[in-house]
Scaffold this motif. Structure first.
Motif, PDB file in Angstrom:
ATOM      1  N   ASP A 175     -16.259  20.140  15.700  1.00 26.58           N
ATOM      2  CA  ASP A 175     -15.328  21.224  15.386  1.00 26.58           C
ATOM      3  C   ASP A 175     -13.890  20.763  15.617  1.00 26.58           C
ATOM      4  OD1 ASP A 175     -17.463  22.841  14.826  1.00 26.58           O
ATOM      5  OD2 ASP A 175     -17.357  23.980  16.703  1.00 26.58           O
ATOM      6  N   LEU A 176     -12.968  21.441  14.980  1.00 23.05           N
ATOM      7  CA  LEU A 176     -11.548  21.167  15.179  1.00 23.05           C
ATOM      8  C   LEU A 176     -11.116  21.633  16.562  1.00 23.05           C
ATOM      9  CD1 LEU A 176     -10.500  22.379  11.676  1.00 23.05           C
ATOM     10  CD2 LEU A 176     -10.065  20.072  12.502  1.00 23.05           C
ATOM     11  N   VAL A 177     -10.291  20.824  17.197  1.00 23.30           N
ATOM     12  CA  VAL A 177      -9.766  21.161  18.525  1.00 23.30           C
ATOM     13  C   VAL A 177      -8.274  20.851  18.556  1.00 23.30           C
ATOM     14  CG1 VAL A 177     -11.959  20.700  19.688  1.00 23.30           C
ATOM     15  CG2 VAL A 177     -10.274  18.852  19.449  1.00 23.30           C
ATOM     16  N   LYS A 178      -7.606  21.247  19.623  1.00 19.13           N
ATOM     17  CA  LYS A 178      -6.218  20.838  19.831  1.00 19.13           C
ATOM     18  C   LYS A 178      -6.184  19.400  20.336  1.00 19.13           C
ATOM     19  CE  LYS A 178      -4.293  25.436  20.662  1.00 19.13           C
ATOM     20  NZ  LYS A 178      -3.451  25.384  19.443  1.00 19.13           N
ATOM     21  N   ILE A 179      -5.101  18.690  20.050  1.00 18.81           N
ATOM     22  CA  ILE A 179      -5.020  17.270  20.402  1.00 18.81           C
ATOM     23  C   ILE A 179      -5.226  17.053  21.892  1.00 18.81           C
ATOM     24  CG2 ILE A 179      -3.479  15.266  20.486  1.00 18.81           C
ATOM     25  CD1 ILE A 179      -2.256  16.326  17.836  1.00 18.81           C
ATOM     26  N   GLU A 180      -4.651  17.931  22.725  1.00 16.60           N
ATOM     27  CA  GLU A 180      -4.757  17.727  24.173  1.00 16.60           C
ATOM     28  C   GLU A 180      -6.189  17.890  24.679  1.00 16.60           C
ATOM     29  OE1 GLU A 180      -2.803  21.848  23.471  1.00 16.60           O
ATOM     30  OE2 GLU A 180      -2.709  19.820  22.610  1.00 16.60           O
ATOM     31  N   GLU A 181      -7.081  18.418  23.869  1.00 19.39           N
ATOM     32  CA  GLU A 181      -8.476  18.563  24.278  1.00 19.39           C
ATOM     33  C   GLU A 181      -9.315  17.315  23.993  1.00 19.39           C
ATOM     34  OE1 GLU A 181     -10.331  22.297  22.975  1.00 19.39           O
ATOM     35  OE2 GLU A 181      -8.328  23.018  22.482  1.00 19.39           O
ATOM     36  N   ILE A 182      -8.753  16.356  23.290  1.00 18.97           N
ATOM     37  CA  ILE A 182      -9.516  15.158  22.919  1.00 18.97           C
ATOM     38  C   ILE A 182      -9.522  14.155  24.067  1.00 18.97           C
ATOM     39  CG2 ILE A 182      -9.627  13.183  21.341  1.00 18.97           C
ATOM     40  CD1 ILE A 182      -8.358  14.942  19.200  1.00 18.97           C
ATOM     41  N   ASP A 183     -10.695  13.631  24.381  1.00 19.26           N
ATOM     42  CA  ASP A 183     -10.836  12.547  25.343  1.00 19.26           C
ATOM     43  C   ASP A 183     -10.765  11.232  24.568  1.00 19.26           C
ATOM     44  OD1 ASP A 183     -11.497  10.694  27.252  1.00 19.26           O
ATOM     45  OD2 ASP A 183     -13.502  11.477  27.654  1.00 19.26           O
ATOM     46  N   PHE A 184      -9.649  10.520  24.718  1.00 21.22           N
ATOM     47  CA  PHE A 184      -9.443   9.295  23.953  1.00 21.22           C
ATOM     48  C   PHE A 184     -10.088   8.069  24.597  1.00 21.22           C
ATOM     49  CE2 PHE A 184      -6.011  11.959  22.278  1.00 21.22           C
ATOM     50  CZ  PHE A 184      -6.130  11.718  20.923  1.00 21.22           C
ATOM     51  N   SER A 185     -10.737   8.235  25.725  1.00 25.75           N
ATOM     52  CA  SER A 185     -11.302   7.073  26.418  1.00 25.75           C
ATOM     53  C   SER A 185     -12.394   6.384  25.608  1.00 25.75           C
ATOM     54  CB  SER A 185     -11.850   7.489  27.786  1.00 25.75           C
ATOM     55  OG  SER A 185     -12.904   8.427  27.645  1.00 25.75           O
ATOM     56  N   GLY A 186     -13.077   7.127  24.748  1.00 27.70           N
ATOM     57  CA  GLY A 186     -14.129   6.522  23.928  1.00 27.70           C
ATOM     58  C   GLY A 186     -13.745   6.328  22.481  1.00 27.70           C
ATOM     59  N   ILE A 187     -12.463   6.484  22.175  1.00 28.62           N
ATOM     60  CA  ILE A 187     -11.982   6.378  20.793  1.00 28.62           C
ATOM     61  C   ILE A 187     -11.395   4.987  20.557  1.00 28.62           C
ATOM     62  CG2 ILE A 187     -10.396   7.318  19.067  1.00 28.62           C
ATOM     63  CD1 ILE A 187     -12.557   9.286  19.863  1.00 28.62           C
ATOM     64  N   ASP A 188     -11.809   4.337  19.480  1.00 28.75           N
ATOM     65  CA  ASP A 188     -11.298   3.006  19.150  1.00 28.75           C
ATOM     66  C   ASP A 188     -10.026   3.059  18.313  1.00 28.75           C
ATOM     67  OD1 ASP A 188     -13.515   1.461  20.319  1.00 28.75           O
ATOM     68  OD2 ASP A 188     -14.713   2.402  18.752  1.00 28.75           O
TER      69      ASP A 188
END
Length: 342
Positions: A57-70
């Motif tokens: 689902d769509l979320v706000k940017i601050e809700e994204i956990d970037f630790s697993g994002i390449d």
């Protein structure tokens, strides 16, 4: 190896195009989607044509956990993009689809976009995203700045000719027609059906269009001296596509030879036989560029006509092509979809 990616600004046209293309990409997985005004909604509610896909689902940017994002694709408006990107983790690879990092000179950005750049230190770090001309720099980059769709079309038509000395650099006219999706998804009165359909008009005429900043930068670099072109874009009542007709002083045969030589090994750029010219309908929904050369009835003058899809090769397809290089993948992965015709 599958790479996890995030799309910031997934509720716009370029975000939806990224999702469409990544859906069949063998090495990318969508782990997060942001959409500030649409946060909390499923993508199927925002873009029903994507309802068959299993998407977050769509979320706000601050809700994204970037630790697993390449890698993150940033499909946000200019000015918003620079503010967001400077706060993202420094080890995150980023492909920005906005205008915020395209111009190397901070003064040029302020001139064309009307305000000082908010992250000038990152502006210096960014690599310009015209893939076929910055391929090796893109491979090593952390931040890639996607080109303007109009700017890409004009550059594919002209950079080989400038480098080859095949044309008069002081007599270049770019007459460009663009589909309405290039203006984005936000509600605008002039883009209503009743305002746009059955009409055809120029806009930003007289040298005020922002993509002139990219033309000035890249054409002058290719020539080794200042080059300024005459450029008029037009809005056409079509959803997708850009067609640029470039009027030149030069010999058609030499112009065609220079283009054919420059692009002979490029997967996505097709130079048509001399005398043939392209149509936007023949590249629709694809990452391909078609370029034709036609001799004018007056000796020593010619036209180069280039067509691409503004949402694909002009934006989201180009972004994936660059991401493939940044992640060490096959450059064409996920991008060999044939154009949609009719």
């Amino acid at each position: 190896m599958t790479h996890s990616i995030a799309i910031l600004g997934a509720s716009g046209y370029t975000g939806a195009e990224l999702v469409r293309l990544i859906a069949t990409h063998p090495d990318l997985r969508i782990a997060a989607l942001s959409g500030e005004r649409k946060a909390g909604q499923p993508m199927a509610a925002v873009f029903p044509h994507l309802r068959h896909l299993d998407l977050p689902d769509l979320v706000k940017i601050e809700e994204i956990d970037f630790s697993g994002i390449d890698l993150a694709f940033c499909a946000l408006p200019h000015a918003t993009s620079q503010a967001v990107i400077k706060e993202l983790p420094r080890d995150l690879k980023i492909v920005d689809l906005s205008a915020d990092f395209r111009l190397r000179d901070p003064a040029a950005y302020e001139k064309w976009y009307g305000k000082p750049h908010a992250a000038p230190e990152m502006q210096a770090e960014a690599v310009y995203g015209l893939t076929e001309y910055y391929r090796e720099e893109i491979r090593a980059a952390r931040l890639v700045a996607g080109t303007g769709c109009n700017a890409a079309t004009g550059q594919y038509a002209l950079i080989p000719l400038i480098k080859a000395g095949a044309i008069d650099l002081d007599e270049i006219v770019i007459d460009l027609k663009a589909g309405v999706s290039g203006a984005g998804r936000a509600l605008k009165e002039n883009l209503l059906h009743a305002e746009l359909s059955e009409g055809f008009h120029a806009y930003a005429a007289g040298g005020v269009h922002r993509h002139l900043g990219e033309f000035d930068q890249e054409f002058s670099k290719a020539a080794g001296r200042p080059v300024e072109v005459q450029f008029t874009p037009h809005l056409i009542p079509a959803n997708r596509g850009i067609l640029a007709t470039v009027y030149l002083r030069g010999e058609a045969g030499a112009i065609h030879d220079a283009l054919a030589s420059a692009y002979k090994d490029e997967t996505f750029i097709q130079v048509l036989p001399l005398g043939e010219h392209p149509s936007t309908r023949h590249v629709r929904g694809s990452n391909f560029v078609h370029i034709g050369v036609v001799a004018d009835r007056r000796p020593g003058r010619a036209m180069v006509i280039a067509a691409l899809d503004n949402l694909t090769k002009g934006s989201s397809g180009q972004a994936i092509q660059n991401a493939n290089l940044m992640l060490g993948l096959d450059e064409a992965a996920g991008l060999m979809l044939a154009p949609c015709f009719p």
